[in-house]
Structures are given as structure tokens and as C-alpha cells.
Scaffold this active site. Sequence first.
Site: not given
Length: 373
Positions: A161, A159
Site C-alpha cells: 500500500h 506489492h
Amino acid sequence: MRSLSKTYHPTRLSRVLHRFAPLFNAFRRVWPSFHPKDAMTLPRFNILLGFGAFFLFWFLYFNYRLDQLQLDVPSEQFQPSRLQKRSYEPSKIIIYNRVPKTGSTTFTNAVAYDLCKKNGFHSIHLNMTKNRASMNIIDQRSFIENVTSWTDVSPAFYHGHVAFVDFTKFGYANPIYINMVREPLDRLLSHYYFLRFGDNYRVGLKRSRAGNNETFDECVERGGKDCDMKMMWLQIPYFCGTHSFCTEVGSKAALEQAKINLINHYLLVGHTERLVDFIALLEKVIPGFFHGALEHYNSLDENRAHLRYTKKKIPPSEQTLEKVKANPIYQMEKEFYEFAKNQFEDQWNRVTQKDGTFLLKQFHYEKIRPPLN
Ligand SMILES: *[C@@H]1O[C@H](CO)[C@@H](O)[C@H](O)[C@H]1NC(C)=O
Ligand SMILES: *[C@@H]1O[C@H](CO)[C@@H](O)[C@H](O)[C@H]1NC(C)=O
Ligand SMILES: *[C@@H]1O[C@H](CO)[C@@H](O)[C@H](O)[C@H]1NC(C)=O
């Protein structure tokens, strides 16, 4: 003229040699004086020998260089032996390229980190330097090379950004992509106040606009930077990927690409208002990772389940809302959000019954011939 029959001895070897008699005789005809004993002293023979040695040397040398050429390839480049050893299983890798302020921390902590040990996978945070979401092509290669060969952590949940990275461009199948979206104005408001007042998650951390108590309405009125509609351009680039046009604010191509990627490469995209249903559906479609996720999430107390909320949020005025709604960048982000939301709603409606429970399996096998066992 000596003939071969004079020296004939009936051994197995000579019987074999005898077959070549016509060849020897032909040779004698072009070179009548040839005899092995004095051959070494003949200049013609020595020249022949010299040529022979020369070609043998080159043959061996070229073979050696060819081997060297294959060995010289640096370890990071193409190596057949390494490719054969790796066993990339795309179904054992999930990439959640989370969009900031969509509830992603709540989801990641309450689902991925709480379950990874129990369900036997690794959760890994992909930290992007200086929060630059779009990976350059060298980093893409390095990332993909690592993800597809790092068997120690497989199965893995990544995970971060980061804008969508397309593995197929490098010759691999894409892993399972999931994501979550949020109504773009809500998302921007959340981000806006988060920078000023922080949240309940990292309480002590001083946020970049701490001390600034300007409301969103005030910011919009004076045309401030933090509430610039360009700040809205976020969910589209995350789904659009690494193309240059993805970060071009207001690009129609980016909106289209984001939709195409969502349809083609994402298994499931939830939205913030339906977090619980997103978790429930994930558990059904990727049970290997998310078995027990819904029960676990529901067992968390209020504070943990809403792990992260911005401490103070002031609703925008009607005037601000009108201004935002008229903005083309907002309209595009909104269009993408609605598109993603509709996909989720449609999927949800097709798997659930009126009472909200999941439908049982809607297919079965029959007429298996020849019968098994
Ligand atoms: C990412 O890495 C930087 C540098 O190591 C660090 O300062 C930052 O806190 C990290 N980001 C997160 C979200 O952990
Ligand atoms: C992938 O990257 C991590 C972190 O840099 C490293 O520890 C690991 O060995 C790499 N795996 C492979 C297979 O290259
Ligand atoms: C912002 O806070 C300062 C003191 O911290 C105060 O003087 C000012 O009136 C506040 N402004 C608004 C708009 O609330």
C-alpha cells in the site's frame, strides 16, 4: 670551459646524451663553475634540491589525498565500481502499489503468490510503517537503491500500500507498474463494513470498529468520521505519487497528476469488476510473470477466487447515494476511476474479437535485406 666532446665515449648512452649537448652547454654558460663533483657543496644547488624535494613531497601528498577523497565516500553513496557491477533490468521488476479494498488481496494471492515458484520470480510485500502510503524522499532513495540492485530476488513482484514512486527522478528507468481501481463509493462501503465485520480472510482478527453496528446510512446522516467523504480521497493519491499536493483532499493538481502517471508509467490498470479480464490481459502482456495465471485463477474454487470479501455489507439508501453523488471529492475520485476504467476497456476492446477471444498478432515482418543466413 670544458666541452662535452672531451669526455666523449662512443657508447649508446653517450650518443643519446650527446643530443643534449647544446642544453648542457647552455647550462654551463649561465653557471660556468658547475661540476657534478662539487655541486653538492654549492649553496645554490642545495637550495634547488630543497625546492625539488619540497614540490615532489606536495605532488605525492596531493595524489594521496585525492585517492583518499574517493575512498572516504560512505558505502551508500555514489560509487562507480558498485554502479558498474549492478545490472538493473526494469522489465524484470513489477510494482503493484495496491489500493486497499479493491480486490488486491485476491489478486496478489491467487496470481502472484501461487505462481511465483512455478514462473520463477519472487513475490515481496512492501510493508509501510503505520500504513503511511507516501514515502519520504530518503526512503524513496533507499527503496530505489535496493530494488535496482537486489539481484538475488530478481525477477521480483513487489506489492504494498504505497503511493507511486517515480524512479526516473533518481536517474533510473521505472519498473513495470500495474494496479487496480474500484468504484470509489463501493470501495468506501467495503472499507467501512470491513472495519466492523471483518472478512473471510483473517477470520479471527478483531477489526478496529468491531462491535460497532452503525450502518453507513446512519453514519452519513449524523456526519460521522468513518463515512466522511475525505475517506474517499485514496485512489487519486496512490496514483499521484509523493508530491505534497497528492494528499491534499480535493486537489485538482493531484487528479491531473494521477491521470498523467497512469498514462505514462502504468502498463496496465484493471478494475475490480473485471478482475478475470485483467488477469487474462496481464498474462498476455507480461507472460514471463503471469504465464498460466488465468487457468490457475479459473481452477480455484469459489471461496479462493473470491478470497476476500467483507462479511456483511448493507447497501446505502437513495438518500445517502444522492448525498454522496453531490460531493465534489466523490466526483473527483469518480472521474479518476472512470478515466482508469475507460483506459482498460479501450485496451480490452482492441485486443479481443466479438467472441471474446484474443486477436492474433496484427503485424509481421517482411523485406528483410540482406537476407538472414
Ligand atoms: C506490517 O508490519 C507490522 C510490524 O511488523 C505488522 O504488525 C503488520 O501486521 C504488517 N502488515 C501486514 C499487512 O502484514
Ligand atoms: C535490500 O533490502 C533487503 C532487506 O533489507 C536486504 O536483505 C538486501 O540485502 C538488500 N539488497 C541490496 C542489494 O542492498
Ligand atoms: C447494535 O447492537 C446492539 C447490541 O449489540 C443493539 O442493542 C443495537 O440495537 C444495535 N443497533 C443497530 C442499529 O442495529
